[in-house]
Design a protein around this motif. Sequence first.
Motif, PDB file in Angstrom:
ATOM      1  N   ARG A  79      23.235  52.568  13.901  1.00  0.00           N
ATOM      2  CA  ARG A  79      22.321  52.417  12.965  1.00  0.00           C
ATOM      3  C   ARG A  79      22.515  50.850  12.512  1.00  0.00           C
ATOM      4  O   ARG A  79      21.282  50.059  12.345  1.00  0.00           O
ATOM      5  N   GLY A  80      23.591  50.291  12.345  1.00  0.00           N
ATOM      6  CA  GLY A  80      23.482  48.580  12.301  1.00  0.00           C
ATOM      7  C   GLY A  80      23.192  47.820  13.420  1.00  0.00           C
ATOM      8  O   GLY A  80      22.185  46.885  13.346  1.00  0.00           O
ATOM      9  N   ALA A  81      23.270  48.466  14.688  1.00  0.00           N
ATOM     10  CA  ALA A  81      22.620  47.613  15.970  1.00  0.00           C
ATOM     11  C   ALA A  81      21.174  47.706  15.819  1.00  0.00           C
ATOM     12  O   ALA A  81      20.512  46.813  16.106  1.00  0.00           O
ATOM     13  N   LEU A  82      20.742  48.902  15.376  1.00  0.00           N
ATOM     14  CA  LEU A  82      19.266  49.230  15.406  1.00  0.00           C
ATOM     15  C   LEU A  82      18.769  48.069  14.449  1.00  0.00           C
ATOM     16  O   LEU A  82      17.753  47.519  14.463  1.00  0.00           O
ATOM     17  N   ALA A  83      19.287  47.991  13.152  1.00  0.00           N
ATOM     18  CA  ALA A  83      18.876  47.036  12.082  1.00  0.00           C
ATOM     19  C   ALA A  83      19.035  45.654  12.719  1.00  0.00           C
ATOM     20  O   ALA A  83      17.837  44.773  12.413  1.00  0.00           O
ATOM     21  N   SER A  96      11.382  50.653  13.055  1.00  0.00           N
ATOM     22  CA  SER A  96      12.789  50.868  12.745  1.00  0.00           C
ATOM     23  C   SER A  96      13.334  51.116  11.365  1.00  0.00           C
ATOM     24  O   SER A  96      14.424  51.680  10.829  1.00  0.00           O
ATOM     25  N   GLU A  97      12.512  50.680  10.389  1.00  0.00           N
ATOM     26  CA  GLU A  97      12.717  50.724   8.964  1.00  0.00           C
ATOM     27  C   GLU A  97      13.242  52.191   8.485  1.00  0.00           C
ATOM     28  O   GLU A  97      14.179  52.286   7.746  1.00  0.00           O
ATOM     29  N   PRO A  98      12.420  53.391   8.861  1.00  0.00           N
ATOM     30  CA  PRO A  98      12.715  54.552   8.416  1.00  0.00           C
ATOM     31  C   PRO A  98      14.167  55.029   8.821  1.00  0.00           C
ATOM     32  O   PRO A  98      14.976  55.700   8.106  1.00  0.00           O
TER      33      PRO A  98
END
Length: 165
Positions: A79-83, A96-98
């Motif tokens: 989740r952190g890497a996606l952000a 990616s926001e949701p």
Amino acid sequence: MTGTDPHHAIGRLHFARGPGELRIWSAAQPPWSALHDCPVEVNILLEGTDDIGPADPALIGEILGRLDHYIGTALRFVRGALAADPAFFGLTPAESEPFRDLPVSEFPLDTPQLNFYAGEWHLRFAGGRLPVCDPYGLAVVFIGQRPLRVEDLSDATEEPERRHP
């Protein structure tokens, strides 16, 4: 097996020889993840040895004993890497926001699998609703108890895996 046996926490393993010098041990009774409500496949994969020692049986026992903790750790890491880098996952920042604030129990990765090697282990999610998951999922690589990077497995058979720190 007795309680003092370092392999006790792992349980019974099935052994198979893979291609070349690869040795593969698989958990006879996969542990259950309450977080994903499914059994989690466990494999130990080592080159050229019939001893699982290089894969650190004590660490494997720790991980199996706290399976959902480590699955949650991996999901938070992804989740952190996606952000930080939505493009790595095949998404735009807006797409990616949701996913950024989803609880780990709702994060769109599924079918966890544990693969242990000498020096590191991977928590692979064989499926998920992120573009990067097509067709082989993604893996969170751990050193000891710490997640190190996310690996894109989409081109696993064609080229080396892309890595995200």
